[in-house]
Design an enzyme around this catalytic site. Structure first.
Site, PDB file in Angstrom:
ATOM      1  N   CYS A 121      -7.827   2.181   4.403  1.00  0.00           N
ATOM      2  CA  CYS A 121      -7.515   1.859   5.801  1.00  0.00           C
ATOM      3  C   CYS A 121      -7.240   3.118   6.621  1.00  0.00           C
ATOM      4  O   CYS A 121      -7.677   3.219   7.768  1.00  0.00           O
ATOM      5  CB  CYS A 121      -6.361   0.872   5.868  1.00  0.00           C
ATOM      6  N   HIS A 169      -8.346  -6.099   4.569  1.00  0.00           N
ATOM      7  CA  HIS A 169      -6.976  -5.697   4.924  1.00  0.00           C
ATOM      8  C   HIS A 169      -6.758  -5.889   6.434  1.00  0.00           C
ATOM      9  O   HIS A 169      -7.722  -5.935   7.210  1.00  0.00           O
ATOM     10  CB  HIS A 169      -6.745  -4.235   4.552  1.00  0.00           C
ATOM     11  N   CYS A 227      -3.296   2.110   3.353  1.00  0.00           N
ATOM     12  CA  CYS A 227      -3.804   2.614   2.064  1.00  0.00           C
ATOM     13  C   CYS A 227      -4.912   3.639   2.357  1.00  0.00           C
ATOM     14  O   CYS A 227      -5.312   3.815   3.513  1.00  0.00           O
ATOM     15  CB  CYS A 227      -4.334   1.443   1.229  1.00  0.00           C
ATOM     16  N   GLU A 257      -5.758  -3.896   8.773  1.00  0.00           N
ATOM     17  CA  GLU A 257      -6.294  -2.840   9.651  1.00  0.00           C
ATOM     18  C   GLU A 257      -7.798  -2.998   9.864  1.00  0.00           C
ATOM     19  O   GLU A 257      -8.309  -2.821  10.976  1.00  0.00           O
ATOM     20  CB  GLU A 257      -6.037  -1.449   9.049  1.00  0.00           C
TER      21      GLU A 257
END
Lengths: 147, 147
Positions: free
Chosen positions: A84, A51, A81, A53
């Site tokens: 993260c 992801h 999410c 992040e």
């Protein structure tokens, strides 16, 4: 300043879209300087934690030479999410500025709020809604094209 | 079988201890075969997400050639934190077998239970308490030595 850095996160999101990845981007900022950048690479790198992040944390940690990102803020186009949000507190990030809310997986208030859980050893301050329309429309046009 | 794979996770935890890392280890299993191994590398790799589970996901994804770890189970010596529980559902892991509970950061029932949150797009089945005394004593002796 918030919109300046969110525009940089949007540039990262655009890079993800160009790779056929869900367009989410992030930058990490310390003392007014971008020290980390990241965008989704889940499909291209075949790893579930790819992801924006996480990739920005990787970049910032390499640049700063430390896993502790104390004094840093992250600007991310979509609400983090659970993974993260968890990674951001593990990295001791001070502030999370995000664009659009994620009603399907957001862990900063949408699906649930990780930072309302008692007993964590670090808490990030969360600032939602920075350029949220721009961040959301990037996602919407991506999914429209794929239908 | 559960104790067999947890003993392999403990071997990974011991590798972390040998590096001066908090001794937590994990293995990922598919159809009775270990397809991924990982241990804490936060200090040695200077990255906050260098937890055993994340490293095992990386290893299994590389071996299987996919970010989707469908049909896989993870055996991890300590209850996953919010980041790792989030990563395990992102990776579509079926089952989480863990050793000792983590009253400070556990996200599978201790500090909170990620899998009781409604609306996630995948849920892992959680089986706690596999060789928990052995897993916990590894951690305890590590922290005792550092005091």
């Amino acid at each position: 300043m918030n919109t300046f850095f969110m525009k940089e996160a949007i540039i990262e999101a655009q890079k993800a879209a160009d790779l056929g990845e869900v367009p989410i981007g992030a930058v990490i900022v310390k003392n007014g300087i971008i020290v980390g950048r990241g965008h989704n690479t889940r499909e291209s790198e075949e790893v579930a934690y790819g992801h924006a992040e996480i990739n920005a944390i990787k970049d910032a940690s390499a640049k700063l030479g430390s896993w502790r990102l104390t004094g840093c803020s992250i600007y991310v186009t979509i609400e983090p999410c659970p993974m993260c949000a968890g990674a951001l507190y593990q990295a001791r990030i001070n502030e999370i500025y995000y664009g659009a809310s994620d009603p399907k997986a957001g862990a900063c208030g949408s699906v649930f709020d990780l930072f309302s859980v008692e007993g964590l050893n670090h808490y990030c301050h969360v600032f939602p809604g920075i350029l949220s329309d721009e961040c959301k429309s990037l996602l919407q046009s991506f999914f429209r094209k794929r239908r």
